[in-house]
Every structure is written in structure tokens, then in C-alpha cells.
Design a protein around this motif. Structure first.
Motif, PDB file in Angstrom:
ATOM      1  N   THR A 126       0.826  -1.210   0.000  1.00  0.00           N
ATOM      2  CA  THR A 126       0.000   0.000   0.000  1.00  0.00           C
ATOM      3  C   THR A 126       0.860   1.260   0.000  1.00  0.00           C
ATOM      4  N   LEU A 127       1.887   1.282   0.854  1.00  0.00           N
ATOM      5  CA  LEU A 127       2.766   2.450   0.922  1.00  0.00           C
ATOM      6  C   LEU A 127       3.498   2.666  -0.398  1.00  0.00           C
ATOM      7  N   HIS A 128       3.987   1.581  -0.993  1.00  0.00           N
ATOM      8  CA  HIS A 128       4.717   1.709  -2.253  1.00  0.00           C
ATOM      9  C   HIS A 128       3.801   2.160  -3.385  1.00  0.00           C
ATOM     10  N   MET A 129       2.578   1.631  -3.419  1.00  0.00           N
ATOM     11  CA  MET A 129       1.616   2.014  -4.466  1.00  0.00           C
ATOM     12  C   MET A 129       1.189   3.464  -4.303  1.00  0.00           C
ATOM     13  N   ASN A 163      -0.113   2.734  -9.698  1.00  0.00           N
ATOM     14  CA  ASN A 163      -0.353   1.395 -10.212  1.00  0.00           C
ATOM     15  C   ASN A 163       0.626   0.984 -11.308  1.00  0.00           C
ATOM     16  N   LEU A 164       1.287   1.957 -11.929  1.00  0.00           N
ATOM     17  CA  LEU A 164       2.204   1.661 -13.032  1.00  0.00           C
ATOM     18  C   LEU A 164       3.336   0.750 -12.563  1.00  0.00           C
ATOM     19  N   TYR A 165       3.693   0.849 -11.276  1.00  0.00           N
ATOM     20  CA  TYR A 165       4.819   0.086 -10.757  1.00  0.00           C
ATOM     21  C   TYR A 165       4.354  -1.091  -9.897  1.00  0.00           C
ATOM     22  N   SER A 166       3.190  -1.664 -10.230  1.00  0.00           N
ATOM     23  CA  SER A 166       2.663  -2.776  -9.432  1.00  0.00           C
ATOM     24  C   SER A 166       3.597  -3.980  -9.461  1.00  0.00           C
ATOM     25  N   ALA A 167       4.207  -4.244 -10.628  1.00  0.00           N
ATOM     26  CA  ALA A 167       5.140  -5.369 -10.733  1.00  0.00           C
ATOM     27  C   ALA A 167       6.356  -5.138  -9.835  1.00  0.00           C
ATOM     28  N   ARG A 168       6.852  -3.898  -9.822  1.00  0.00           N
ATOM     29  CA  ARG A 168       8.004  -3.578  -8.982  1.00  0.00           C
ATOM     30  C   ARG A 168       7.633  -3.702  -7.498  1.00  0.00           C
TER      31      ARG A 168
END
Length: 220
Positions: free
Chosen positions: A126-129, A134-139
């Protein structure tokens, strides 16, 4: 609620078959020293419990709270609590041996550990998103996956080294719940990342054929 106790026993005339038996519980005149007395009827016990719950719902709540406290205080004792339903399949001797290896407390501990690991993963995701979208969901999934692998690997190495040194009780410190969560994420997140990369590569290839530029996004 009914001054009875229900047990699982194997009658002599039913070798290998376990049945439920309900017995009355008697006390001394000062309501101490409880002892199992004569057999009773399980169906009548359930009927009486239901009727008392209807007339005195507070009695049901009090009984439930007392039972939960009783289970909670015994959950992590050296003897432990047997796995629910085990005595319906196994003999008393087999149940005692099984409980010596794995008890209800161990299963509860694994479930709690797994849910705690899931909660931590959710907070990190959640913090990273929120920071990157959402563009970096894979990361995001990669970060969570790697952190789980490091934590689980460290735990396994610590337990293994202690057991190798002769501390057999160290096996009890193995974070089985965290290990299960890590394996699940290793399977599902790896597939998710592969699928996202595949969609990106083929989508970008189609754009390039159509004359559009291909945006260079790093997956590391």
C-alpha cells in the motif's frame, strides 16, 4: 451450562470405533472437586443447553467466555491441546503421541504468523503504491517478494544452524506461517510479474509496428 461433560470414547464392544459419550459431573457440597459420574444423554444435553440459552442468553455468553479462557490458558502448555476432531479418528494413545509433535496451539501459531506476514506485505504494498502508483505494481510485488524471501531465508538458516549445533528445540522457532506465505508469493507473484512483462513487451511491439515510440521502463 448443564453440568455435563462430553468425551470421545471407544467402547469395548465397538473396537476401533469412537463414539461421543455425555456424562454428568458431580461436585462436593461446597461445589469443589468435580468428578465424572453416570452416563447421560447427548441429545438431552443439547436440548437443555438450547433451552437455557433461550431463557438465559447471559449464561451462554458466560459459558463461552469461560471456555475460551480455559482453551487460551492451555493452548501453549507443555501438554498442549489436541487437534480438534483427532480423537474421532485416532485412539487416545495415538492422539497423545500426535499432540506431542503438533498441537492445536502450533496450528493456531502458524495461522497467526501467516496472517501477520500477509498484513505486513499489505502495508508495504500500500505504501509503495501510494508513492509510485499502479504503473509500478510489478516492482511493488518484487519488493515484497524479495523481503519475504530474505526474512524466511534468515529464519531457516538460523533454525538450521542451531539444530546442527545440537539445539533440537530450535525447530519450534521455525516460522512456518511466514514460509507458507513466501512460497505462495513466490508462485503467484512470479507468474503475475511474468504476465505483466509479457503484456508490456507485446503491447510495445505492436505500437512499434504501428509507428509509435516504445517507452523504456526498467523492471529492476
Amino acid at each position: 451450562m448443564t453440568n455435563t461433560i462430553t468425551c470421545v470414547k471407544t467402547p469395548a464392544f465397538l473396537s476401533g470405533i469412537s463414539v461421543l459419550t455425555t456424562n454428568h459431573v458431580v461436585y462436593t457440597s461446597d461445589f469443589k472437586d468435580p468428578r465424572i459420574a453416570t452416563y447421560g444423554s447427548t441429545s438431552v444435553m443439547l436440548q437443555q443447553a438450547a433451552e437455557r440459552t433461550k431463557d438465559q442468553p447471559g449464561a451462554f455468553v458466560a459459558s463461552l467466555i469461560k471456555q475460551l479462557i480455559h482453551i487460551g490458558t492451555d493452548l501453549y502448555t507443555p501438554c498442549g491441546i489436541q487437534i480438534p476432531g483427532a480423537n474421532l479418528i485416532l485412539s487416545n494413545t495415538q492422539v497423545e503421541k500426535l499432540t506431542g509433535y503438533i498441537s492445536a496451539g502450533d496450528i493456531f501459531k502458524v495461522g497467526t504468523s501467516a496472517k501477520l506476514a500477509d498484513l505486513i506485505n499489505l502495508l508495504i504494498s500500500t505504501l509503495h503504491m501510494l508513492m509510485y502508483g499502479n504503473l509500478y505494481s510489478a516492482r511493488t510485488r518484487k519488493i515484497v517478494l524479495y523481503s519475504n524471501m530474505i526474512a524466511t531465508g534468515s529464519n531457516v538458516i538460523w533454525v538450521g544452524s542451531n539444530m546442527y549445533a545440537g539445539n533440537e528445540d530450535a525447530i519450534k522457532q521455525l516460522d512456518i506461517g511466514g514460509l507458507i506465505v513466501t512460497v505462495q508469493r513466490l508462485i503467484y507473484d512470479t507468474e503475475y510479474i511474468r504476465r505483466i512483462k509479457e503484456e508490456f513487451v507485446f503491447g510495445g511491439f505492436n505500437k512499434k509496428i504501428q509507428g509509435d515510440g516504445l517507452e523504456d521502463i526498467s523492471w529492476d
